[in-house]
Scaffold this motif. Structure first.
Motif, PDB file in Angstrom:
ATOM      1  N   TRP A   9       5.426   8.698  -8.376  1.00  0.00           N
ATOM      2  CA  TRP A   9       4.103   9.297  -8.145  1.00  0.00           C
ATOM      3  C   TRP A   9       4.323  10.738  -7.733  1.00  0.00           C
ATOM      4  CZ3 TRP A   9       0.503   8.198  -3.332  1.00  0.00           C
ATOM      5  CH2 TRP A   9      -0.828   8.524  -3.644  1.00  0.00           C
ATOM      6  N   ASN A  64      -0.416   3.060 -14.209  1.00  0.00           N
ATOM      7  CA  ASN A  64      -1.541   2.935 -13.271  1.00  0.00           C
ATOM      8  C   ASN A  64      -2.198   4.300 -13.034  1.00  0.00           C
ATOM      9  OD1 ASN A  64      -2.940   1.191 -11.277  1.00  0.00           O
ATOM     10  ND2 ASN A  64      -1.986   2.502  -9.724  1.00  0.00           N
ATOM     11  N   ASN A  67       3.380  11.089  -1.720  1.00  0.00           N
ATOM     12  CA  ASN A  67       4.222  10.193  -0.907  1.00  0.00           C
ATOM     13  C   ASN A  67       5.694  10.226  -1.338  1.00  0.00           C
ATOM     14  OD1 ASN A  67       1.593   9.554  -0.083  1.00  0.00           O
ATOM     15  ND2 ASN A  67       2.121   7.454   0.395  1.00  0.00           N
ATOM     16  N   LYS A  87       6.816   2.877  -1.670  1.00  0.00           N
ATOM     17  CA  LYS A  87       6.844   4.215  -2.270  1.00  0.00           C
ATOM     18  C   LYS A  87       8.149   4.933  -1.908  1.00  0.00           C
ATOM     19  CE  LYS A  87       1.794   4.667  -2.313  1.00  0.00           C
ATOM     20  NZ  LYS A  87       0.615   5.188  -1.588  1.00  0.00           N
ATOM     21  N   GLU A 120       0.841  -1.210   0.000  1.00  0.00           N
ATOM     22  CA  GLU A 120       0.000   0.000   0.000  1.00  0.00           C
ATOM     23  C   GLU A 120       0.874   1.256   0.000  1.00  0.00           C
ATOM     24  OE1 GLU A 120      -3.172   0.143   2.854  1.00  0.00           O
ATOM     25  OE2 GLU A 120      -3.615   2.247   2.417  1.00  0.00           O
ATOM     26  N   ASN A 121       1.823   1.320   0.904  1.00  0.00           N
ATOM     27  CA  ASN A 121       2.748   2.463   0.963  1.00  0.00           C
ATOM     28  C   ASN A 121       4.218   2.058   1.069  1.00  0.00           C
ATOM     29  OD1 ASN A 121       0.884   4.844   1.100  1.00  0.00           O
ATOM     30  ND2 ASN A 121       0.178   3.826   2.958  1.00  0.00           N
ATOM     31  N   HIS A 179     -10.992   3.383  -7.712  1.00  0.00           N
ATOM     32  CA  HIS A 179     -11.584   4.036  -6.543  1.00  0.00           C
ATOM     33  C   HIS A 179     -12.886   4.627  -7.067  1.00  0.00           C
ATOM     34  CE1 HIS A 179      -7.993   3.521  -4.184  1.00  0.00           C
ATOM     35  NE2 HIS A 179      -7.272   4.072  -5.137  1.00  0.00           N
ATOM     36  N   HIS A 193       4.254  -1.430  -6.028  1.00  0.00           N
ATOM     37  CA  HIS A 193       3.535  -0.152  -6.168  1.00  0.00           C
ATOM     38  C   HIS A 193       4.277   0.856  -5.328  1.00  0.00           C
ATOM     39  CE1 HIS A 193       0.001   2.543  -6.459  1.00  0.00           C
ATOM     40  NE2 HIS A 193       0.239   2.822  -5.208  1.00  0.00           N
ATOM     41  N   ASN A 194       4.763   1.915  -5.810  1.00  0.00           N
ATOM     42  CA  ASN A 194       4.944   2.254  -7.220  1.00  0.00           C
ATOM     43  C   ASN A 194       6.324   2.832  -7.391  1.00  0.00           C
ATOM     44  OD1 ASN A 194       4.854   5.200  -6.652  1.00  0.00           O
ATOM     45  ND2 ASN A 194       2.699   4.834  -6.213  1.00  0.00           N
ATOM     46  N   ASN A 229       2.626   6.153 -11.749  1.00  0.00           N
ATOM     47  CA  ASN A 229       1.330   6.252 -11.080  1.00  0.00           C
ATOM     48  C   ASN A 229       0.739   7.641 -11.297  1.00  0.00           C
ATOM     49  OD1 ASN A 229      -0.627   4.981  -9.414  1.00  0.00           O
ATOM     50  ND2 ASN A 229       0.112   6.105  -7.615  1.00  0.00           N
ATOM     51  N   GLU A 230      -0.428   7.687 -11.886  1.00  0.00           N
ATOM     52  CA  GLU A 230      -1.188   8.939 -12.026  1.00  0.00           C
ATOM     53  C   GLU A 230      -0.435  10.025 -12.792  1.00  0.00           C
ATOM     54  OE1 GLU A 230      -2.662  10.015  -8.127  1.00  0.00           O
ATOM     55  OE2 GLU A 230      -3.745   8.135  -7.900  1.00  0.00           O
ATOM     56  N   TRP A 266      -8.307  -2.120  -2.501  1.00  0.00           N
ATOM     57  CA  TRP A 266      -7.347  -1.262  -1.794  1.00  0.00           C
ATOM     58  C   TRP A 266      -7.499  -1.400  -0.280  1.00  0.00           C
ATOM     59  CZ3 TRP A 266      -3.059  -0.293  -3.780  1.00  0.00           C
ATOM     60  CH2 TRP A 266      -2.191   0.676  -3.254  1.00  0.00           C
ATOM     61  N   GLN A 318      -7.288   1.991 -11.264  1.00  0.00           N
ATOM     62  CA  GLN A 318      -7.367   1.962  -9.799  1.00  0.00           C
ATOM     63  C   GLN A 318      -8.753   1.562  -9.311  1.00  0.00           C
ATOM     64  OE1 GLN A 318      -5.904   5.684  -8.214  1.00  0.00           O
ATOM     65  NE2 GLN A 318      -3.848   5.379  -9.057  1.00  0.00           N
ATOM     66  N   GLU A 332      -6.874  -1.046  -7.431  1.00  0.00           N
ATOM     67  CA  GLU A 332      -7.084  -0.404  -6.116  1.00  0.00           C
ATOM     68  C   GLU A 332      -8.572  -0.264  -5.799  1.00  0.00           C
ATOM     69  OE1 GLU A 332      -4.866   3.250  -5.728  1.00  0.00           O
ATOM     70  OE2 GLU A 332      -3.176   2.500  -6.899  1.00  0.00           O
ATOM     71  N   TRP A 338      -8.093   3.603   3.603  1.00  0.00           N
ATOM     72  CA  TRP A 338      -7.547   4.970   3.515  1.00  0.00           C
ATOM     73  C   TRP A 338      -8.667   6.009   3.469  1.00  0.00           C
ATOM     74  CZ3 TRP A 338      -6.624   8.082  -1.310  1.00  0.00           C
ATOM     75  CH2 TRP A 338      -7.457   7.679  -2.373  1.00  0.00           C
TER      76      TRP A 338
END
Ligand code: XIL
Length: 374
Positions: free
Chosen positions: A109, A200, A112, A72, A68-69, A263, A105-106, A157-158, A330, A261, A290, A338
């Motif tokens: 980004w 992603n 983070n 990063k 998840e984190n 969401h 992942h990832n 990512n994004e 996620w 993702q 996610e 989150w």
């Protein structure tokens, strides 16, 4: 007599509910995913393994786990010349020991990031060198220490903003449009030919409309009122992702897939079959990476039913397209979603299991779809 009848009725309803709960408690997404040849799982943080109920439930439900984190930049690269993999390795060891695979992942980004990174003012050449160094170090670390464990990496990512333009992250500003190709090439060199590399992003209209309420950035959304079966071409951000990915393929940049993702938000959940239909035509794979659908506390049945429909719908899109073989939620239980944090406590109910680890209707909905894979 009336009272007795009522008691019997209550007992009967309780019995039925008990059966439903028992049936869903018996569900193992992992078991059925394995049979269907799918990777199904959840994102998790290493420290959640300290929670006695968490690890056994994750082991029963997942054959893939996403960091998840813990992988990063802020987590593994705390200062310019230091990498720290202790937390990530704990989750990786656990996943390996439980016979799972992982999604990395990832590798970059706009969020983070460690403060030292955002404070740099490198030349373009220095930025390219730093990006390559980080990617090579992180990818090689897992490859050497846990051979075969990390099968997929979210490389970028994004990279597209809510306004459907390139997002102005540090790499875009320091390197320019090419940073994406540079990142994929560095990942391929470090990961070898068999690891799948993903772009992603989120393309869900509901999330973008929600972001519009809080974001200073302009948000490009489809016509108000349009929803349900929106195709990718009708959603400006999705179209921009499609163009970006098509350009990478055309230039032979080593990309294997697109992560959606998922969401989700809004009363009318997006149709992921329509949003993802273009990917297979490029010879690529795609994954739901996610998934979640946050609703308010209290969880009245109608909201939980909508949540089940949204998450089941995303699973259905994946199950019905051979180009999709991965479905990740996620988080495992609502105790750790989150959404609790980012909604200020307003939307703490988003996943397949409630905060106590009890199955929600969304679990059964996803499970039912898994059984349909042919
Ligand atoms: C989120 C994590 O869940 C949070 O704990 C963290 O504070 C911020 O990042 N898109 C992504 C994920 O690609 O990495 C984000 O994860 C959620 C949105």
């Amino acid at each position: 007599m009336v009272h007795r009848g009522l008691l019997v009725l209550i007992a009967a309803v309780a019995g039925l509910l008990g059966t439903a709960v028992a049936a869903s408690a018996a569900i193992s997404l992992r078991h059925d995913a394995q049979r269907a040849g799918l990777r199904v799982g959840m994102a998790a943080e290493p420290r959640y393994l300290d929670d006695a109920g968490f690890a056994p439930l994750l082991a029963r439900q997942a054959n893939v786990v996403t960091f998840e984190n813990a992988a990063k930049w802020a987590a593994v690269h705390p200062s310019r010349h230091r990498y720290d993999f202790r937390a990530a390795d704990r989750l990786a060891r656990w996943a390996r020991d439980h016979g799972m695979t992982m999604r990395g992942h990832n590798l970059l980004w706009h969020l983070n990031n460690p403060a030292w990174l955002e404070a740099l003012r490198p030349t373009r050449a220095e930025a390219i060198a730093l990006l390559r160094e980080h990617i090579t170090t992180v990818v090689r670390h897992f490859r050497t220490r846990f051979p075969g464990l990390v099968r997929q990496w979210d490389v970028v990512n994004e990279g597209i903003g809510n306004d459907a333009r390139r997002r102005q992250n540090v790499w875009q500003r320091w390197i320019g449009d090419d940073y994406i190709a540079i990142a994929f090439r560095a990942t391929r060199a470090a990961a070898g030919p068999h690891v799948r590399l993903y772009y992603n992003d989120y393309v869900d209209e509901g999330i973008m409309r929600a972001a519009e309420l809080t974001s200073p950035q302009p948000v490009a959304v489809a016509q108000p009122g349009a929803a349900g079966s929106l195709s990718c071409a009708a959603v400006p951000k999705c179209r921009a992702v499609q163009q970006l990915v098509r350009g990478l393929v055309r230039r032979h940049v080593p990309i294997d897939g697109v992560g959606f993702q998922a969401h989700m938000a809004g009363d009318d959940p997006s149709d992921y079959r329509a949003l993802t239909a273009w990917v297979a035509g490029l010879g690529l794979r795609w994954a739901i990476t996610e998934a979640d659908y946050p609703i308010a506390a209290g969880a009245e049945p109608a909201a939980r039913a909508r949540q089940a429909a949204a998450l089941g719908g995303a699973a259905r899109a994946c199950v019905r397209d051979r180009a999709c073989d991965t479905f990740v939620v996620w988080g495992l239980t609502d105790r750790y979603t989150w959404w609790t944090g980012i909604s200020g406590g307003l939307l703490p109910d988003a996943l397949l299991f409630d905060a106590d680890g009890h199955a929600k209707p969304a679990l059964a909905a996803v499970h039912e779809e898994l059984l349909r894979r042919r």
